[in-house]
Design a protein around this motif. Structure first.
Motif, PDB file in Angstrom:
ATOM      1  N   ALA A  47       4.368   3.909  -0.841  1.00 33.72           N
ATOM      2  CA  ALA A  47       3.170   3.762  -0.307  1.00 33.72           C
ATOM      3  C   ALA A  47       2.982   4.397   1.117  1.00 33.72           C
ATOM      4  CB  ALA A  47       2.565   2.229  -0.105  1.00 33.72           C
ATOM      5  N   LEU A  48       4.372   4.562   1.734  1.00 31.89           N
ATOM      6  CA  LEU A  48       4.112   5.353   3.212  1.00 31.89           C
ATOM      7  C   LEU A  48       3.711   6.642   3.000  1.00 31.89           C
ATOM      8  CD1 LEU A  48       7.882   4.374   4.394  1.00 31.89           C
ATOM      9  CD2 LEU A  48       5.276   3.864   5.514  1.00 31.89           C
ATOM     10  N   ASN A  49       3.637   7.395   1.518  1.00 27.86           N
ATOM     11  CA  ASN A  49       3.343   8.958   1.430  1.00 27.86           C
ATOM     12  C   ASN A  49       1.672   8.633   1.122  1.00 27.86           C
ATOM     13  OD1 ASN A  49       5.758   9.630   1.836  1.00 27.86           O
ATOM     14  ND2 ASN A  49       6.297   9.556  -0.460  1.00 27.86           N
ATOM     15  N   SER A  50       1.262   7.783   0.847  1.00 27.77           N
ATOM     16  CA  SER A  50      -0.392   7.480   0.556  1.00 27.77           C
ATOM     17  C   SER A  50      -1.064   7.155   1.875  1.00 27.77           C
ATOM     18  CB  SER A  50      -0.512   6.302  -0.122  1.00 27.77           C
ATOM     19  OG  SER A  50      -2.027   5.989  -0.533  1.00 27.77           O
ATOM     20  N   LYS A  51      -2.235   8.351   2.213  1.00 30.44           N
ATOM     21  CA  LYS A  51      -3.017   8.207   3.342  1.00 30.44           C
ATOM     22  C   LYS A  51      -3.975   7.005   3.306  1.00 30.44           C
ATOM     23  CE  LYS A  51      -6.257  11.135   5.955  1.00 30.44           C
ATOM     24  NZ  LYS A  51      -6.953  12.461   5.956  1.00 30.44           N
ATOM     25  N   GLU A  52      -4.486   6.822   1.844  1.00 30.09           N
ATOM     26  CA  GLU A  52      -5.171   5.408   1.602  1.00 30.09           C
ATOM     27  C   GLU A  52      -4.385   4.091   2.264  1.00 30.09           C
ATOM     28  OE1 GLU A  52      -6.462   5.196  -2.282  1.00 30.09           O
ATOM     29  OE2 GLU A  52      -7.830   6.984  -2.079  1.00 30.09           O
ATOM     30  N   ASN A  53      -3.178   4.097   1.875  1.00 32.37           N
ATOM     31  CA  ASN A  53      -2.434   2.904   2.216  1.00 32.37           C
ATOM     32  C   ASN A  53      -2.258   2.916   3.756  1.00 32.37           C
ATOM     33  OD1 ASN A  53      -2.047   1.584  -0.216  1.00 32.37           O
ATOM     34  ND2 ASN A  53      -0.322   3.053  -0.953  1.00 32.37           N
ATOM     35  N   CYS A  54      -1.866   3.940   4.162  1.00 32.71           N
ATOM     36  CA  CYS A  54      -1.639   4.063   5.812  1.00 32.71           C
ATOM     37  C   CYS A  54      -2.973   3.503   6.675  1.00 32.71           C
ATOM     38  CB  CYS A  54      -1.028   5.314   6.170  1.00 32.71           C
ATOM     39  SG  CYS A  54       0.701   5.536   5.985  1.00 32.71           S
ATOM     40  N   LEU A  55      -4.273   3.989   5.894  1.00 30.93           N
ATOM     41  CA  LEU A  55      -5.280   3.733   6.717  1.00 30.93           C
ATOM     42  C   LEU A  55      -5.695   1.980   6.410  1.00 30.93           C
ATOM     43  CD1 LEU A  55      -7.725   6.781   5.784  1.00 30.93           C
ATOM     44  CD2 LEU A  55      -6.751   6.088   7.873  1.00 30.93           C
ATOM     45  N   SER A  56      -5.483   1.417   5.213  1.00 31.81           N
ATOM     46  CA  SER A  56      -5.496   0.232   5.371  1.00 31.81           C
ATOM     47  C   SER A  56      -4.513  -0.580   6.204  1.00 31.81           C
ATOM     48  CB  SER A  56      -5.378  -0.569   3.737  1.00 31.81           C
ATOM     49  OG  SER A  56      -4.032  -0.353   3.204  1.00 31.81           O
ATOM     50  N   TRP A  57      -3.391   0.033   6.299  1.00 33.06           N
ATOM     51  CA  TRP A  57      -2.496  -0.689   7.315  1.00 33.06           C
ATOM     52  C   TRP A  57      -2.732  -0.776   8.762  1.00 33.06           C
ATOM     53  CZ3 TRP A  57       2.537   1.930   4.773  1.00 33.06           C
ATOM     54  CH2 TRP A  57       2.685   1.266   3.779  1.00 33.06           C
ATOM     55  N   VAL A  58      -3.393   0.479   9.068  1.00 35.44           N
ATOM     56  CA  VAL A  58      -4.128   0.631  10.536  1.00 35.44           C
ATOM     57  C   VAL A  58      -5.089  -0.386  10.817  1.00 35.44           C
ATOM     58  CG1 VAL A  58      -5.608   1.867  11.839  1.00 35.44           C
ATOM     59  CG2 VAL A  58      -3.805   2.894  10.759  1.00 35.44           C
TER      60      VAL A  58
END
Length: 103
Positions: free
Chosen positions: A60-71
């Motif tokens: 998931a670290l490579n997924s922009k969508e996941n990173c945005l949800s983590w933000v």
């Protein structure tokens, strides 16, 4: 009379040694100031733990969508952008260690 070698046996660096080499001033887990556990460090550890508890977090670290949800999650936990970036950098480093161990 046998002469003993003064050279220490070489060994691969331990995980702790590798982390300290990469983060010489300490990480949120290996702080050089163990007595100072600020609320900010606790918030960063909590965010890191939240991410690492998710299935497939490494991919998931490579997924922009996941990173945005983590933000969004990080903002809800009142982490600053700098603190969240630090957590992500550290998670990326742990990811690199997991890939090296798999080799």
């Amino acid at each position: 009379m046998s002469k003993q070698s003064t050279c220490a046996p070489t060994h691969p660096p331990t995980l702790d040694e590798r982390i300290r080499a990469h983060f010489p001033h300490g990480t949120i887990y290996h702080s050089s100031q163990k007595l100072m556990d600020t609320i900010y460090e606790r918030q960063m550890r909590e965010m890191s733990s939240t991410i690492r508890s998710k299935p497939g977090w490494i991919e998931a670290l490579n997924s922009k969508e996941n990173c945005l949800s983590w933000v969004v999650e990080a903002k809800a936990k009142e982490l600053t952008d700098v603190e969240f970036c630090y957590v992500l950098d550290e998670l990326r480093y742990y990811k690199s260690l997991s890939h090296q161990a798999a080799i």
